[in-house]
Scaffold this motif. Structure first.
Motif, PDB file in Angstrom:
ATOM      1  N   PRO A   4       2.062   5.626   5.036  1.00  0.00           N
ATOM      2  CA  PRO A   4       2.748   6.646   4.231  1.00  0.00           C
ATOM      3  C   PRO A   4       3.321   6.067   2.937  1.00  0.00           C
ATOM      4  CG  PRO A   4       4.017   6.105   6.217  1.00  0.00           C
ATOM      5  CD  PRO A   4       2.717   5.368   6.328  1.00  0.00           C
ATOM      6  N   ALA A   5       3.394   6.906   1.926  1.00  0.00           N
ATOM      7  CA  ALA A   5       3.933   6.485   0.628  1.00  0.00           C
ATOM      8  C   ALA A   5       5.370   5.993   0.773  1.00  0.00           C
ATOM      9  CB  ALA A   5       3.889   7.653  -0.352  1.00  0.00           C
ATOM     10  N   GLY A  32       4.460   3.937  14.627  1.00  0.00           N
ATOM     11  CA  GLY A  32       3.941   5.305  14.622  1.00  0.00           C
ATOM     12  C   GLY A  32       2.959   5.577  13.489  1.00  0.00           C
ATOM     13  N   PHE A  33       2.240   4.543  13.055  1.00  0.00           N
ATOM     14  CA  PHE A  33       1.235   4.762  12.002  1.00  0.00           C
ATOM     15  C   PHE A  33       0.067   5.561  12.578  1.00  0.00           C
ATOM     16  CE2 PHE A  33       2.724   0.527  10.042  1.00  0.00           C
ATOM     17  CZ  PHE A  33       3.559   1.162   9.153  1.00  0.00           C
ATOM     18  N   LYS A  34      -0.388   6.552  11.826  1.00  0.00           N
ATOM     19  CA  LYS A  34      -1.516   7.364  12.267  1.00  0.00           C
ATOM     20  C   LYS A  34      -2.795   6.873  11.593  1.00  0.00           C
ATOM     21  CE  LYS A  34       1.074  11.607  13.274  1.00  0.00           C
ATOM     22  NZ  LYS A  34       2.133  10.861  13.878  1.00  0.00           N
ATOM     23  N   PHE A  75      -0.271   9.105   1.291  1.00  0.00           N
ATOM     24  CA  PHE A  75      -0.592   7.920   2.096  1.00  0.00           C
ATOM     25  C   PHE A  75      -1.784   7.208   1.474  1.00  0.00           C
ATOM     26  CE2 PHE A  75      -3.449  11.168   3.651  1.00  0.00           C
ATOM     27  CZ  PHE A  75      -4.635  10.482   3.840  1.00  0.00           C
ATOM     28  N   LEU A  76      -2.029   5.996   1.923  1.00  0.00           N
ATOM     29  CA  LEU A  76      -3.271   5.307   1.589  1.00  0.00           C
ATOM     30  C   LEU A  76      -3.829   4.688   2.867  1.00  0.00           C
ATOM     31  CD1 LEU A  76      -2.677   3.413  -1.793  1.00  0.00           C
ATOM     32  CD2 LEU A  76      -4.397   5.175  -1.345  1.00  0.00           C
ATOM     33  N   PRO A  77      -5.146   4.760   3.046  1.00  0.00           N
ATOM     34  CA  PRO A  77      -5.744   4.095   4.198  1.00  0.00           C
ATOM     35  C   PRO A  77      -5.852   2.591   3.954  1.00  0.00           C
ATOM     36  CG  PRO A  77      -7.432   5.204   2.896  1.00  0.00           C
ATOM     37  CD  PRO A  77      -6.129   5.455   2.208  1.00  0.00           C
ATOM     38  N   MET A 125       0.828  -1.215   0.000  1.00  0.00           N
ATOM     39  CA  MET A 125       0.000   0.000   0.000  1.00  0.00           C
ATOM     40  C   MET A 125       0.860   1.261   0.000  1.00  0.00           C
ATOM     41  SD  MET A 125      -3.115  -0.923  -0.388  1.00  0.00           S
ATOM     42  CE  MET A 125      -4.404   0.141   0.277  1.00  0.00           C
ATOM     43  N   GLY A 126       2.014   1.203   0.671  1.00  0.00           N
ATOM     44  CA  GLY A 126       2.943   2.331   0.628  1.00  0.00           C
ATOM     45  C   GLY A 126       3.471   2.554  -0.779  1.00  0.00           C
TER      46      GLY A 126
END
Lengths: 236, 273
Positions: B151-152, B134-136, B118-120, B107-108
Motif C-alpha cells: 500500500p502507498a 496483512g499484505f495482499k 499500491f504497487l506490486p 515501494m510504498g
C-alpha cells in the motif's frame, strides 16, 4: 600465521565470489565489505561491488558503519539502495550478503522477533532488505558473528527472509545449503566437531569434515591494507 | 518569499498523529536536531517512516512521541547495538512495529509518488512478513503470477537534513543520497534543515545538482550540526561520546536534560531556535 576469527570469516566469504559477480552488502556489514574488497584485490576476481551508500567499485577505508560517506570513496557514480533493490528484482544481482539473529536448518533467516510478531518477547532490528533480496538475487551468502544454539536453530521463530541461501559462515565453521538443508562443509582450524555440535541447535552428523583453509599470508597482507582499523572485529 | 524559519516554529508545524518520514540512514544525515525538537515540544502519536533508522527513531520512542514505525531496520550499527527505547516500547505494546523490507518502504513511497494506492513487488516469497503485516496479493492481469501489493505510504511531512539549502527550499545533498528525494516527492509537505543557507544563484548555476526542488518545500531551517551526533558528509562524523550518552539515558528527567544539551549545542553552533 596470526589471524582472528573475523579474518577467517572474511576469507571464507571472499573465496565464494566468482568472476562476473555483482555483489551487495547493506548496513552493519564490515565482514562482507572486507570480503568483497579482498576478492577483488587479493584474488583478482572481476566482481562489481555495490554498497548501500551508493558506491560502485568503491575503495573505502572500512569503518564499523558500512553505509556512511566513506563508502563512496573511489566511486565514479552513485547507485544507491533503491537502485540495488531494483537491480535484484530484475535479476541483475548475483550475490548478496545477509545476516540474521536466528538461522535455521533450512537456511531461513529471522531478524524480526523472538516470540509473537505483534507483542514480541524481543523486538529485533528487522530484516532490512533481506525479505526481497533473498528470493530474487542469485546467491545469498549468510554470515553470523555468533555461533550458539540461540543463533543456529532447528526452526526460526519468524521467517524474515528465505530464498537462495547458499552458504552460512560462522565463527566456528562453514555450512552449505544442499537440497534445502544446511550441511556442515568445513570446520575452522580454531574449532572442532564437538564444539560445532554443542553449539548448533540441529543435529550435526558425526564424521570426518575438512578443515577450513586458513587465511594465507597474502590474504592477510591485503586485509591489513583494506581494513587497517580492523572494523571487521567489531562484529564478533 | 523566504521560507526560512526557526527550528521551533518549523517543528510546530508537525501535528500530533502525523505520519512523518525521516531522511538519512542509520546514524548518517538523519534530522537529529529536528527529532530532538519534536521530542522537546512533546509531540505525540507520530507514525514514523524510515528505511533504516537508529537514534532518530530511538530518541522519539524514548520521548513517548511515537505510535508506530514503518521500517526495514531499526538498530544502530556496530558497536552501538539495538535501539533499546524502540525495542522496549514495542515489547510493551506502546509502539506498533510495522516491519517491512526496506524495499517495500521504498515501494510504498513510490506508490504515493505515482499517485497510486499500491504497487506490486517481486520478492517477499516465503517471508512471514506477508501474513504478519496483512499484505495482499494481486494477480498479473497480463500473464502468470501473483505479486504482493504494497500500500502507498503518503507521509504528512518529510523532515530532511541537507548540506545546503536556499531560502526558497532548494536543497543539495552531499555524499550518500539515501531515500530523501523520494520522501520529498511522496510527502504532502517537506521541511528541510540545512548545514548552510546559500544564495539561490548557487542552485541556478548548477540545477543538475539540486536534489530537492524548492517548490516542494514549505519551511527551511538553518541548523548547522543538525544531524549530530550522527554524521553529515563533508561536515562531521559520528560523535561516539554523545551517541553513548544518549544510550545511557534512563528516565524522562535525564532525557529532558539530554535534549536540552542537544539543543544548546546546536544553538551554540548558530542554529536559530
Amino acid at each position: 600465521m596470526q589471524y582472528t576469527i573475523a579474518d577467517q570469516m572474511v576469507v571464507c566469504l571472499a573465496r565464494e565470489l566468482r568472476d562476473g559477480d555483482t555483489a551487495f552488502h547493506g548496513v552493519a556489514s564490515p565482514i562482507p565489505a572486507a570480503a568483497i574488497l579482498l576478492a577483488q584485490k587479493a584474488h583478482g576476481r572481476a566482481v562489481t561491488y555495490v554498497n548501500i551508500a551508493g558506491g560502485v567499485n568503491a575503495s573505502p577505508r572500512l569503518a564499523p558503519s558500512t553505509d556512511g560517506p566513506n563508502m563512496l570513496d573511489g566511486t565514479a557514480s552513485l547507485f544507491g539502495l533503491t537502485d540495488i533493490f531494483d537491480l535484484s528484482m530484475r535479476g541483475g544481482l548475483s550475490v548478496a550478503f545477509l545476516s540474521g539473529v536466528q538461522i535455521d536448518r533450512r537456511g531461513r533467516i529471522n531478524s524480526s522477533v523472538i516470540g509473537e510478531f505483534d507483542r514480541p518477547k524481543v523486538r529485533l532490528p528487522g530484516g532490512a532488505g533481506s525479505a526481497v533480496i533473498a528470493p530474487t538475487c542469485g546467491r545469498v551468502l549468510v554470515w553470523r558473528g555468533k555461533h550458539n544454539t540461540k543463533a543456529l536453530v532447528e526452526e526460526v521463530d519468524f521467517v524474515s527472509a528465505t530464498g537462495n541461501i547458499d552458504v552460512v559462515v560462522t565463527p566456528l565453521c562453514v555450512f552449505r545449503r544442499v537440497d534445502g538443508e544446511l550441511q556442515l562443509e568445513s570446520i575452522h582450524a580454531t574449532s572442532s566437531l564437538a564444539e560445532v555440535q554443542e553449539n548448533t541447535g540441529f543435529p550435526i552428523p558425526t564424521r570426518e569434515y575438512p578443515v577450513t583453509p586458513p587465511p594465507t599470508a597474502e590474504e592477510m597482507a591485503w586485509l591489513e591494507r583494506i581494513d587497517p582499523d580492523r572494523a571487521r572485529d567489531q562484529e564478533l | 518569499m523566504s521560507k526560512l524559519t526557526t527550528l521551533q516554529e518549523a517543528m510546530g508545524r508537525v501535528n500530533d498523529g502525523d505520519t512523518v518520514a525521516l531522511g538519512g540512514n542509520v546514524l548518517h544525515r538523519a534530522p537529529m536536531a529536528a527529532a530532538a525538537e519534536l521530542a522537546r515540544q512533546g509531540r505525540r502519536g507520530l507514525h514514523l517512516v524510515k528505511t533504516a533508522g537508529a537514534m532518530d527513531v530511538d530518541l522519539l520512542c524514548a520521548a513517548g512521541a511515537v505510535a508506530s514505525v514503518t521500517f526495514g531496520y531499526i538498530a544502530y550499527e556496530p558497536p552501538y547495538g539495538l535501539c533499546q527505547f524502540f525495542r522496549r516500547a514495542v515489547q510493551e505494546g506502546r509502539v506498533e512495529a510495522r516491519e517491512n523490507a526496506c524495499y517495500t518502504v521504498i515501494m510504498g513511497l513510490r506508490a504515493a509518488v505515482y499517485g497510486l494506492p499500491f504497487l506490486p513487488v517481486r520478492g517477499l516469497d516465503g517471508s512471514d512478513l506477508i501474513a504478519a503485516r496483512g499484505f495482499k496479493k494481486v494477480a498479473n492481469p497480463y500473464g502468470e503470477g501473483e505479486f504482493v501489493a504494497i500500500p502507498a505510504i503518503r507521509p504528512d511531512v518529510a523532515i530532511l537534513h541537507v548540506q545546503e539549502a536556499d531560502e526558497l527550499g532548494n536543497g543539495r545533498i552531499g555524499g550518500p543520497k539515501y531515500e530523501d528525494a523520494l520522501m520529498a516527492k511522496a510527502a504532502r509537505r517537506v521541511i528541510l534543515t540545512a548545514e548552510r543557507i546559500v544564495e539561490t544563484a548557487r542552485f541556478e548555476a548548477e540545477p543538475d545538482r539540486t536534489d530537492i526542488p524548492g517548490f516542494l518545500v514549505e519551511a527551511v531551517v538553518h541548523a548547522p550540526g543538525g544531524a549530530a551526533p550522527g554524521s553529515c558528509a563533508g561536515h562531521y562524523g559520528i560523535d561516539d561520546a554523545q551517541v553513548r550518552a544518549f544510550q545511557a539515558v534512563t528516565g524522562p528527567e535525564e532525557l529532558g536534560r539530554y535534549l536540552e544539551q542537544m539543543a544548546a549545542r546546536t544553538a551554540h553552533e548558530g542554529v536559530s531556535r
